[in-house]
Every structure is written in structure tokens, then in C-alpha cells.
Design a protein around this motif. Structure first.
Motif, short mmCIF file in Angstrom:
data_model
loop_
_atom_site.label_atom_id
_atom_site.label_comp_id
_atom_site.label_asym_id
_atom_site.label_seq_id
_atom_site.Cartn_x
_atom_site.Cartn_y
_atom_site.Cartn_z
N PRO A 90 0.81 -1.23 0.00
CA PRO A 90 0.00 0.00 0.00
C PRO A 90 0.84 1.27 0.00
O PRO A 90 0.49 2.25 -0.66
N ALA A 91 1.96 1.28 0.71
CA ALA A 91 2.81 2.47 0.73
C ALA A 91 3.36 2.77 -0.66
O ALA A 91 3.32 3.92 -1.13
N PHE A 92 3.86 1.75 -1.33
CA PHE A 92 4.37 1.94 -2.68
C PHE A 92 3.27 2.44 -3.61
O PHE A 92 3.48 3.30 -4.46
N ILE A 93 2.09 1.86 -3.47
CA ILE A 93 1.01 2.20 -4.38
C ILE A 93 0.50 3.61 -4.14
O ILE A 93 0.18 4.35 -5.09
N VAL A 94 0.42 4.02 -2.89
CA VAL A 94 0.01 5.39 -2.58
C VAL A 94 0.99 6.39 -3.21
O VAL A 94 0.58 7.38 -3.84
N ILE A 95 2.28 6.13 -3.05
CA ILE A 95 3.27 7.03 -3.65
C ILE A 95 3.18 7.01 -5.17
O ILE A 95 3.31 8.03 -5.84
N SER A 96 2.95 5.82 -5.73
CA SER A 96 2.77 5.73 -7.19
C SER A 96 1.60 6.59 -7.64
O SER A 96 1.68 7.29 -8.66
#
Length: 393
Positions: free
Chosen positions: A92-98
Motif C-alpha cells: 500500500p505504501a508503494f502504491i500510494v506514492i505511485s
């Protein structure tokens, strides 16, 4: 993996990346290849924002650690608890930043080209490479190459490609986050979606991407405040404690988000409950994680620009360690062995994010492919520039 985590002018942002139920990442996160420039309010100018590079690097290290713990979960409740905790928020952290760095995607030829060369082409290359690797490393020459069935870590590239293409839609609907959550809930109770393109994951992780799209620089400033760091401490301490209690009681396949509730032998209504509950838990832990990400440049800040490389390349070692029986050694199931595996995972992923490695593999992850695209028409560029000036943009 993992499960197995850029403005749109950049290649696929934060990866990297997650994992059917028995073997987490058999067929199944991507990071910024060039890394984000600082958006307004987060660092200014065109310089890179160390905060986001630091966040991506630390998240990819957690991805590697979680993959290292996966084979140990059966013998160690502590490893299982850490695994669950990290899986709750690392993708989720990676996807939010993406999502945050996709806000400017407008389907212009330039950005579509970058999407193809930075996401679609690496997907094809690594889907083939992983399959060939399995032929030899796992002695399974009959395993088919299938671009419709992402294997292991490549699912994130498929998902990012689809999410990025739908960005203009989410920027124009009234309640994008609510709509994306409704879609995720429907996916979680729809067992007939199938496995093509890992659509379950694409849809169930969608709300995190949309959340990134609706966030603004001031939201990230909130989690960088001293008060946020203080509040994050008890939450980050309680999360693994709760996971330790939940480890023997919960099916970890929920965290992979690649199956419906019915496919996990649960009543359909639990899909809706778990989707909303895990979204809430993930968002809280992502915020706590970001609260403790350093804002200044550190020794590992530069590695944040290479998380895609670390994400995709470490998959060969992560799978190879299973194929070649590296975890058969009994000492790895001891506390000392678990610590050693954790440190090795962090070290390996760090090396794979370094500039020398990126130079070697740039042909596969950041191909220019000028030969495949038409050169932009000067008159079109002038026309767009004039239109922008005339509209006050």
C-alpha cells in the motif's frame, strides 16, 4: 514478496512490491525508475525530494525482508507476525506514492510513451525472464510463458499500467476514493473475475492508488510533523503484537488481495468487511511508516531512485532460495538464523538498487526505444504551448 511498491512524467513509481494461498508469490511490487522530482510544497524546484526517495528505499527493504521471512513462518510465530505486519502496509505504501506521482498523467503521447517503455516493456521482459528462470532453476521446462498470467513480482507492473491509464477518470469523478473502495469490495466478493492480468489484485489494491491521486503536498507535511511521529510509536509497537496474536488464527492470503472471499473458503460478506478493515489498517500503518521516514538526505537516499531494479532483480534470488533449498538448513529457524536472513535480505536489496547495477540493467528497465515511436511534431508542440499560455496555465 512479495507482495510479490512518480509525477506522471516519471516512470513507474514506487514499487515494488506481493504475492494463491499456499505459495505467496507464484503467479502474481514497481518503483520509480528515475524517482520523483519534488512537487510543489514538498521541496520545491525540480530537485528530487529526499523524503520520497527515502520512503521508497525503506519500503523496498521491508519487501525483501518479508520475502526472506516467508519460508520461516511455519517454524517461527515471531517471523509470521513480522511478515503479517509488513504485508499490511508495504505494498500500500508503494502504491500510494505511485498514485501521488501519477497525478499529472494526461495520456499525452509523451507520457504514454514513458508508460510503455517504463512499465509495459519491463513487464514483458521480466515475465519472460522469470519463466525461463523457473524452467532451469526449478527444473520445470513445461511451465508456459503467459503475458496474461503475471508470475511472481510482475503483477505490480500490470497493475500500475492499468491504474495509470485510468488516472484521467479518477481525476474527473466526484468521489474517486469512495468509488474505488466500492470496486474493491465488489472484487472481493466476485470469485468469477479469474486470474487474467491478476485483476483481483488490480481492483483490490486500486483504492490505494486513488488515495495517492487525491493526496496533496500538505497531507504529507502532516505526517512529517513531530506530533505525528510521537503518535506513530504506540501504533507501530501494537501492530506486531496484534499480528503475533493473529498469526495462527488468520489466513495470510487476505493480505495478498489476489482472491475473493469465496476462494479463501470464507462467506462472501467477509470480503466486504475485510476489504474495508484492511484498507483502514493499511492507511494507518502507511501514515505511521511515513512519519518516521527521514526528510533529509541520508546515505541511502540515492538508492531510492533504483527501487524498481531491486524489486525485480531480487525476485530471482527470492525464488531461487526456495528452488535450491537454501532454507533447508535448520539453523535458519533459530533466532540467530532469522536475524541473519533479515540482514542478508536488506543487504542484497540495497546492492541491487545501486547505480552500477542500474547501469547494467537499464536496457531492460528504462529502454529509450526511440525507434519504436514517432518523433513529436514541432507544430503540435508549439500549438500546445500556445494553448497553455492562452489559458493562463
Amino acid at each position: 514478496m512479495s507482495e510479490s511498491l512518480r509525477p506522471s512524467g516519471h516512470r513507474a513509481a514506487a514499487l515494488l512490491p506481493g504475492p494463491r494461498t499456499a505459495e505467496p508469490d507464484e503467479r502474481s511490487p514497481r518503483s520509480a525508475t528515475r524517482g520523483p522530482t519534488a512537487p510543489a510544497g514538498t521541496g520545491g524546484g525540480g530537485a528530487r525530494d529526499a523524503f520520497f526517495d527515502n520512503a521508497k528505499y525503506l519500503a523496498i527493504v521491508l519487501v525483501a525482508m518479508a520475502h526472506a521471512w516467508e519460508p520461516l513462518r511455519g517454524d517461527s510465530r515471531a517471523a509470521a507476525a513480522l511478515y503479517i505486519t509488513v504485508y499490511t502496509f508495504h505494498m500500500p505504501a508503494f502504491i500510494v506514492i505511485s498514485g501521488y506521482f501519477s497525478r499529472g498523467f494526461d495520456a499525452s503521447p509523451k507520457r504514454v510513451k514513458r508508460l510503455i517503455t517504463g512499465v509495459a516493456v519491463p513487464y514483458v521482459i521480466f515475465e519472460v525472464a522469470y519463466t525461463v528462470f523457473k524452467w532451469f532453476a526449478d527444473d520445470d521446462p513445461g511451465y508456459p510463458i503467459s503475458l496474461l498470467d503475471p508470475w511472481y513480482l510482475t503483477w505490480f507492473l500490470v497493475a500500475l499500467f492499468i491504474w495509470r491509464l485510468t488516472t484521467p477518470l479518477w481525476k474527473n469523478v466526484r468521489w474517486p476514493l469512495s468509488l474505488s473502495l466500492a470496486i474493491a469490495v465488489l472484487a472481493a466478493v466476485s470469485p468469477d473475475i479469474g486470474d487474467d492480468l491478476d485483476l483481483q489484485r488490480v481492483l483490490q489494491f486500486l483504492p490505494f492508488f486513488v488515495l495517492g491521486l487525491v493526496l496533496r503536498p500538505e497531507h504529507f507535511q502532516l505526517v512529517r510533523r513531530r506530533e505525528a511521529r510521537i503518535l506513530a510509536v504506540p501504533v507501530l509497537a501494537a501492530a506486531p503484537a496484534f499480528a503475533y496474536w493473529a498469526a495462527p488464527r488468520m489466513n495470510t492470503a487476505w493480505f495478498y488481495r489476489r482472491d475473493s472471499a469465496q476462494e479463501l473458503a470464507a462467506p462472501g460478506w467477509t470480503g466486504a468487511v475485510m476489504t474495508l478493515a484492511m484498507f483502514g489498517c493499511s492507511v494507518v500503518l502507511v501514515a505511521c511508516f511515513l512519519a518516521w521516514v527521514p526528510r533529509r538526505r541520508t546515505w541511502f537516499t540515492a538508492l531510492g531512485a533504483g527501487t524498481l531494479y531491486g524489486y525485480l532483480l531480487h525476485g530471482f534470488l527470492a525464488k531461487g532460495s526456495r528452488f535450491w533449498g537454501w532454507y533447508d538448513a535448520q539453523w535458519l529457524s533459530t533466532p540467530l538464523g532469522e536475524i541473519a536472513v533479515t540482514l542478508i535480505g536488506a543487504a542484497v536489496i540495497s546492492v541491487l538498487c545501486t547505480p552500477p547495477v542500474r547501469r547494467v540493467f537499464r536496457f531492460a528497465m528504462e529502454p529509450e526505444m526511440a525507434w519504436a515511436f514517432k518523433a513529436p511534431r514541432p507544430d503540435a508542440e508549439v500549438s500546445r504551448a500556445g494553448s497553455s499560455r492562452g489559458s493562463g496555465a
